[in-house]
Design a protein around this motif. Structure first.
Motif: not given
Lengths: 195, 195
Positions: A73-76, A78-84
């Motif tokens: 979940i987490v490693a997959q 996107a970077p930054g706020r979009a991923g969160l």
DNA sequence: TGTACATCAGTGAACGCGCGTTCACTGATGTAC
DNA sequence: TGTACATCAGTGAACGCGCGTTCACTGATGTAC
């Protein structure tokens, strides 16, 4: 003997993975050794060829669940706020709530872990640190360690909100809570820190 | 027979109150009938003179814990935002974290309740509605029902953050999380709703 | 290649124990007359 | 006031069962020569 050893490693992995699912759906005290082993297609006594005790299996399975949560979940994301935001929206989906054995170990087991042995709590803590570092890297790309408390706060809020949504018998209220959870999580992501 | 009946009512209340404490510290599956009754100074068989089953005692004790939480904490708090801030600061105090048997039933039992029988989940849900209405009355004094989802979100966040602080073996990190919990709760109280 | 033996993963009965629940019983306290 | 009886809260042994753990054993697969 090489084939045999590799085979045994595979079996151990299967025991751990199945135990993770069973623990999440029945709880730690609610999952007996016979059931845990049967899930892996084995009999009760075999556990002790792989682990010193049920507690050691529990600690190992908790660690594995946390690792899987980070990896899948987490490693997959996107970077930054979009991923969160991706993570949060996945987390509060009705699918995640309704399939507890596939879902987040934090939401399924957190209060039982708090009551567990030191070794289980340590295994959990190690896993949680990896998870929140994934959050922190997205919260503060230029200084991830500074975002650890904020990341922990997010994790606690995710898990507690999910538990509450699962506990309520009023489905409509539970669904409203999931939507509220998304709004709250986004609010926390974007908030300048209160003091 | 009047004296006798009143006595029996008092005993029942004692059983329920002690069971609430025991359940919070040992968990539902972790608390046996003999232990629960011994806490009230009685023997195992007596339970069935008061309740049809262990499950009925559990449901009753959960309801009582939620009621007590409302009566002693929420109802005592000041009106409006000031009262909510009081509640939040009490909630995230190290004392509350470290004395689980005196603390909040949500933080102690939420994931086990989610796995419990319908009657326990119903008792919990009824209690949670009373609690969150206390929150809602302070979040939106002129239209409390509109603040129910926000109040539920706050409750989930409080419970999950507390569980996480209890589960971590790193005390310093756990303390930082409590402080972060206060900041996050205040942020949510003051936030204009995200969409 | 064939045979004897070692090593392996896994079985499943048995251990003592605690679980939730039942029930015949005790002894104290109440009521009836 | 005294005696016989009813009602009460509570006891604690026993029920069948599942718990975590141990261990003598099985049978398949490997190695040695």
């Amino acid at each position: 003997m090489r084939y045999a050893k590799e085979h045994k490693q595979e079996t151990k992995q299967r025991i751990i993975a199945m135990a993770g699912r069973r623990l999440k759906s029945n709880g730690i005290d609610g999952s007996g050794v016979a059931t845990l082993m049967k899930d892996a297609g084995l009999t009760n006594g075999t556990l002790y060829a792989y682990f010193a005790s049920k507690d050691e299996l529990v600690a190992t399975a908790v660690a594995d669940q946390m690792r899987a949560q980070h990896e899948n979940i987490v490693a997959q994301a996107a970077p930054g706020r979009a991923g969160l935001e991706q993570i949060v929206r996945w987390y509060f989906s009705p699918e995640q709530r309704d399939s507890i054995e596939d879902g987040c170990p934090n939401a399924a087991l957190l209060d039982e872990i708090a009551r567990s042995t030191d070794s289980t709590r340590q295994a959990y803590t190690d896993g949680a640190l990896v998870l929140i570092d994934g959050f922190a890297a997205r919260l503060a790309p230029h200084d991830p360690p500074s975002a650890r408390p904020k990341a922990l706060g997010l994790l606690g809020m995710l898990a507690g909100t999910m538990q509450l949504s699962r506990a309520l018998t009023d489905r409509q209220l539970a669904d409203q809570l999931l939507e509220q959870g998304i709004r709250n999580a986004l609010t926390l992501l974007d908030a300048e820190q209160h003091n």
